[in-house]
Design an enzyme around this catalytic site. Structure first.
Site, PDB file in Angstrom:
ATOM      1  N   ASP A 137      38.649  44.253  30.845  1.00  0.00           N
ATOM      2  CA  ASP A 137      37.755  44.422  31.991  1.00  0.00           C
ATOM      3  C   ASP A 137      37.077  43.095  32.340  1.00  0.00           C
ATOM      4  OD1 ASP A 137      36.286  46.353  33.785  1.00  0.00           O
ATOM      5  OD2 ASP A 137      34.569  45.545  32.685  1.00  0.00           O
ATOM      6  N   GLU A 171      42.034  42.331  34.152  1.00  0.00           N
ATOM      7  CA  GLU A 171      41.467  42.624  35.460  1.00  0.00           C
ATOM      8  C   GLU A 171      40.717  41.374  35.937  1.00  0.00           C
ATOM      9  OE1 GLU A 171      37.985  45.200  37.688  1.00  0.00           O
ATOM     10  OE2 GLU A 171      37.746  44.183  35.762  1.00  0.00           O
TER      11      GLU A 171
END
Length: 566
Positions: A284, A327
């Site tokens: 993330d 990401e």
């Protein structure tokens, strides 16, 4: 006697009809094409650059254990879709056992983070919110009781592996959860609490907090820090202080890393790999953390993965190395190897990542198939040679998702599952789950509970699922779809071939799209020779190549051609 026979026949007929109405049978319908074929043994090896990944929010997918729906006194009222709803680790395992993922051709599952979340809720401007999404860590060493136990996570991984499915763990190293009355801020040596990121250059994207009240881990520091008193007190109360400290001592003695913030968290995250055999990480907020962190994380995760493999040789699926996909918000495949911050470019592929999430396909999806497929083929075999991207059309935080109103589910399936690269099905893409929930603000509207009820009762949703299942199974059986070289064979009707070579493994397929109904032919000259026997996996029809063509007669506008298995 005749009357008894008649009653028996009637009873058998009633039983047969009731079986046909069984909800599990309904779910397996192939939509506009009729019944799904019998499952075939999958013989193809697995390659991450051709993976068919299913992404789900743990709390919103399936409630396997109602006893953990409320924990840690999380009972305050929240805004629409901003509280816990009961989904858990056990619920994912149930669906693996039910064959739901196998029927969809899924070979890897990515679920939202399951580490312990902050205990209280906060309002970020969209109403009171608990950490149901998993991105607000309080303790990386523990699982959140709302999601389940470490034993349940172990069972999930084992069950997935037994079904030929890899597990991607979603991890957050960039920040802690927000600060509340129940969740104190970490020490200033660990986190910065300002300024808020402006995203104008590298510094104002990394050396800052994503939003207000989301403390940012000081990942650039190599200065040794002490563990937070609150964390030590928590571990002591839970009876595991000594064990946690001993493990940290062993880790830092082995690695010689300084006891800087990022290395503590790297240790805690890679423990799940070492203990459970997690196959990869979805990372993330990757661009908000100094990129050297990811290379260090990958190194330790690989060490942990190899250690687990040595200890569990009977459970090893194959020789694939540990996998990391990042990401890097806003990264597009057209950018090639580098992400441009404006004043600095960073090659994340050179910092631990095999793949990055591609934010471009949702925009490309409105173009014609050949434009999309040839573009991605060209990029993956030039600038991104040896690397890959993870394509998606909808996600948990992309308000600009493709076809948010679910008007084109078949086109979405064709684009997502047939575009070169790895594919990410977001839970409910395959079942037309509603993404426009009344009263939900911001990204909450993308996070409704999985629409199992509609799959049980609404024929249209069942048909859509059936279509996705056929394409998903074909993709899973043929790495050529995601990793092979693309070649247009015919413009009208539109036909293309894909070829994948890896060592001694070779895979060739032909796909036809937007085909006319009734009698039709697919041009395969130069790809499959005359006399070659092919199987259309969509219509379950066997055909033979004649004069460079394959002839079909059905009401379908798609064909999935593979070599007939001997």
């Amino acid at each position: 006697m005749p009357m008894k026979k008649g009653l028996l026949l009637a009873a058998l007929l009633l039983f047969f009809l009731s079986c046909k109405e069984n909800k599990n049978e309904k779910v397996k319908e192939a939509g506009p094409t009729g019944e799904l074929p019998q499952k075939r043994e999958l013989k193809s090896p697995f390659f991450w650059n051709a993976a068919n990944i299913y992404f789900l929010l743990t709390d919103r997918f399936n409630n396997g254990d109602t006893l953990n729906d409320i924990s840690l006194n999380r009972t305050k009222e929240t805004a629409v879709l901003r509280g816990f709803m009961g989904g858990d680790i056990q619920g994912i395992t149930q669906k693996i056992n039910d064959g739901y993922f196998t029927d969809l051709g899924i070979n890897a599952i990515w679920f939202s983070p399951v580490v312990e979340q902050i205990h209280d809720n906060v309002d970020e401007g969209t109403g009171n919110t608990y950490g149901y999404h998993g991105y607000w860590a309080k303790d990386w060493t523990a699982l959140d009781p709302n999601f389940g136990t470490k034993k349940e996570l172990e069972i999930l991984v084992k069950t997935a592996h037994e079904n030929g499915i890899r597990i991607l763990m979603d991890i957050v190293l960039n920040h802690t959860g927000p600060v509340t009355d129940l969740d104190p801020v970490w020490p200033k040596e660990w986190v910065r609490t300002g300024p808020i990121c402006e995203y104008t250059n590298y510094e104002t994207t990394t050396n800052c907090t994503l939003v207000r009240n989301l403390p940012d881990i000081i990942t650039e520091s190599d200065e040794a820090v002490e563990l937070p008193d609150a964390l030590l007190a928590k571990w002591k109360e839970e009876g595991r202080l000594s064990n946690e400290l001993d493990e940290l001592q062993v880790f830092f003695e082995r690695t010689k890393y300084p006891r800087a913030p990022r290395f503590y968290i790297i240790k805690w995250l890679t423990d799940y790999v070492n203990d459970l055999g997690i196959d990869g990480f979805r990372v993330d907020t990757a661009k908000h953390t100094y990129e050297k962190t990811w290379k260090e994380l990958y190194s330790e995760a690989s060490y942990a993965f190899n250690t687990w493999k040595r200890k569990h040789p009977e459970e090893v699926l194959d020789d694939n190395p540990f996998f990391m996909v990042g990401e890097v918000y806003g990264y597009k495949i057209s950018s090639g190897r580098e992400y441009d911050f404006g004043d600095k470019k960073v090659d994340y592929f050179d910092n631990g990542f095999h793949s990055l999430i591609n934010f471009e396909l949702k925009d490309d999806a409105n173009q014609d198939y050949e434009t999309i497929f040839s573009k991605y083929n060209d990029l993956l075999f030039t600038e991104l040679e040896g690397k890959s991207v993870l394509n998606y059309l909808t996600s948990h935080d992309d308000i600009d998702s493709f076809d948010k109103e679910r008007k084109n589910p078949y086109h979405a399936a064709n684009v997502l599952l047939l575009t070169p690269g790895a594919s990410q099905i977001y839970y409910g893409d395959e079942s037309a789950r509603n993404l426009t929930i009344e009263g939900a603000q911001g990204d909450a509207t993308l996070r409704s509970f999985m629409n199992w009820g509609e799959l049980d009762s609404i024929p249209l949703n069942q048909k859509i699922l059936g279509y996705w299942q056929k394409l998903g199974q074909f993709r899973n059986e043929h790495p050529a779809i995601g990793a092979g070289k693309h070649q247009r064979l015919s413009k009208s009707p539109y036909v293309f071939g894909r070829t994948y070579l890896n060592g001694e493994f070779k895979d060739k397929v032909v796909v036809g799209l937007k085909l006319p109904k009734g009698k039709k032919y697919l041009w395969v000259k130069g790809f499959f020779g005359d006399g070659t026997k092919l199987h259309d996996a969509f219509s379950e029809t066997e055909v033979t190549v004649e004069n460079g063509k394959v002839f079909l007669e059905n009401d379908l506008d798609i064909a999935l051609l593979e070599l007939v298995k001997n």
